[in-house]
Scaffold this active site. Structure first.
Site, mmCIF file in Angstrom:
data_model
loop_
_atom_site.group_PDB
_atom_site.id
_atom_site.type_symbol
_atom_site.label_atom_id
_atom_site.label_comp_id
_atom_site.label_asym_id
_atom_site.label_seq_id
_atom_site.Cartn_x
_atom_site.Cartn_y
_atom_site.Cartn_z
ATOM 1 N N ASP A 93 0.829 -1.211 0.000
ATOM 2 C CA ASP A 93 0.000 0.000 0.000
ATOM 3 C C ASP A 93 0.860 1.256 0.000
ATOM 4 O O ASP A 93 2.058 1.210 0.298
ATOM 5 C CB ASP A 93 -0.932 0.010 1.218
ATOM 6 C CG ASP A 93 -0.168 0.073 2.538
ATOM 7 O OD1 ASP A 93 0.842 -0.642 2.685
ATOM 8 O OD2 ASP A 93 -0.570 0.863 3.417
ATOM 9 N N GLU A 188 0.232 -1.283 5.559
ATOM 10 C CA GLU A 188 1.272 -0.872 6.503
ATOM 11 C C GLU A 188 1.072 0.577 6.919
ATOM 12 O O GLU A 188 1.272 0.953 8.068
ATOM 13 C CB GLU A 188 2.661 -1.052 5.860
ATOM 14 C CG GLU A 188 3.832 -0.843 6.810
ATOM 15 C CD GLU A 188 4.334 0.590 6.905
ATOM 16 O OE1 GLU A 188 5.128 0.890 7.805
ATOM 17 O OE2 GLU A 188 3.920 1.434 6.089
HETATM 18 ZN ZN LIG Z 1 6.885 2.134 4.022
#
Ligand SMILES: [Zn+2]
Length: 422
Positions: A93, A188
């Protein structure tokens, strides 16, 4: 099979929008599946084993078996000197600080050290006067944005580098290495990257996240982190007849903040200095809620900070009455250092792998957390390595092509260092 360069991979991955967002779901956005599916497919194409795409949460896992066909390696394996199983992890992401849709990367060849006009129409300029790190890349090739989006080097550079390493090892079976695991994670950037990470299924003894910045960075110390929600209950009454009766929760919030150490906030701390940070505030005379975060690398100082926060509530409750101030403090994550120290070969080998690639290692404490920090506490010691990306989370993000190539070399050196490990 044709080899794909790390640059080609990188350019392919950044064009896929994978922006994550605050959500209870993992993945937080459906579009992350597009990259997850592509990576699973590519891993199969390059001949990785046991490629799995988590059907619920979009994690991608794969394996590279040990190259035990070398007589030397085989003899070593038979002698019981088995190389540890090493994992490499990157996240799919991108940050939601700036759009990651329609990323239109441009390559600046042989950078001359001057200003780079990212977008003439909007007057977006990447300038070494604001970003002096640029001057380190004179004569190199840079990938930049068109000034409308972030680039996504965080962390698609990491993905491209791991993929290039994997392709190299799979197409050069004479290179000795132990078993390798690859993991690509969603979300993340919204702090949920390892919520559903299958540590036992991954099957690595140790891993590295490839999610850092400038080439040379090795990180294994991060903050201990807590969130502290402060509730203040005031007494509201008509201001005209408030004398001696009104307790204004807004003023109490200010009083509380003023009792905290004045320098211990993000704007005046660096390195190993911790802080209290009022991150958001909402309320009125009757009631105020302030959300703080508390950070410190040192566990003892971290505990002291939380304790001081509670004692400040107690002190003010003495003054204004029981229950005026309440604090809910909960730990978010811990410094991975404690989990890495027993395995310092992870850092020593990373340093040597860098030196072999002609790179000077830079070891810095992270003033934040990493997925690796949480993984370390889930039983998988996991320091963080550089990707070569700079200025992440914004339209000034860039990555040096030669840096990405160097990171691939570093990963390959690292893998080979562990082949000889006992
Ligand atoms: Zn990163």
């Amino acid at each position: 099979m044709e080899h794909t360069s790390v640059l080609e991979r990188f350019l392919r991955y950044v064009k896929i929008d994978t922006q994550s967002e605050e959500s209870d779901q993992v993945p937080s956005t459906g579009k992350q599946w597009n990259l997850a599916r592509l990576l699973a497919e590519e891993l199969n194409q390059i001949g990785a084993s046991n490629v799995r795409l988590d059907p619920e949460h979009a994690y991608v896992y794969a394996e590279i078996p040990a190259s035990g066909n070398l007589p030397e390696t085989k003899a070593r394996l038979e002698a019981g000197a088995k190389a540890p199983v090493l994992g490499f992890i990157a996240h799919m992401d991108t940050s939601n600080a700036v759009s990651g849709a329609d990323v239109n990367p441009r390559i600046v060849k042989d950078y001359d050290g001057g200003e780079i006009v990212l977008n003439a129409v909007n007057g977006v300029v990447l300038s070494p006067s604001e970003y002096p790190d640029l001057l380190k890349y004179r004569g190199r090739d840079l990938v930049v944005t068109d000034g409308n989006t972030l680039l996504g080097a965080d962390d698609k550079a990491g993905i491209a580098e791991i993929m290039a390493m994997a392709e190299y090892l799979l197409s050069n079976p004479s290179v000795p290495h132990g078993e390798i695991r690859i993991g690509f994670t969603p979300d993340e950037e919204v702090g949920r990257g390892v919520d559903y990470f299958d540590v036992p299924g991954f099957g690595a003894d140790y891993a590295y996240t490839v999610d850092g910045g400038e080439v040379g960075e090795i990180e294994y110390e991060n903050f201990n982190a807590a969130s502290a929600r402060l509730h203040i209950h005031g007494t509201s009454i008509h201001p005209g007849s408030a004398k001696g009766k009104m307790i204004n929760a807004i003023l109490l919030a200010s009083e509380f903040q003023n009792l905290l150490p004045v320098y211990e906030n993000p704007s005046s701390t660096e390195g190993y200095e911790g802080f209290y940070h009022p991150d958001s505030i909402a309320g009125n005379v009757d009631e105020v809620q302030v959300d703080y975060i508390i950070r410190d690398h040192d566990m003892e100082k971290f505990e002291q900070k939380k304790d001081f926060f509670r004692k400040t509530c107690d002190f003010l409750n003495e003054k204004y009455g029981k229950g005026t101030f309440t604090a809910e403090i909960s730990d978010s994550y811990y410094n991975m250092k404690e989990k890495i120290l027993p395995h310092m070969h992870l850092i020593d080998n990373a340093k040597k792998a860098m030196e072999e690639a002609g790179v000077k290692p830079i070891i810095l404490p992270i003033r934040g957390g990493t997925d690796g920090a949480r993984l370390s506490y889930m039983g998988l010691p996991c320091p963080n390595l550089c990707t070569g990306g700079q200025n992440c989370h914004g339209r000034y993000e860039y990555v040096c092509v030669q840096s990405m190539e160097t990171v691939v070399d570093i990963l390959l050196n690292l893998v080979q260092r562990y082949t000889a490990a006992k």
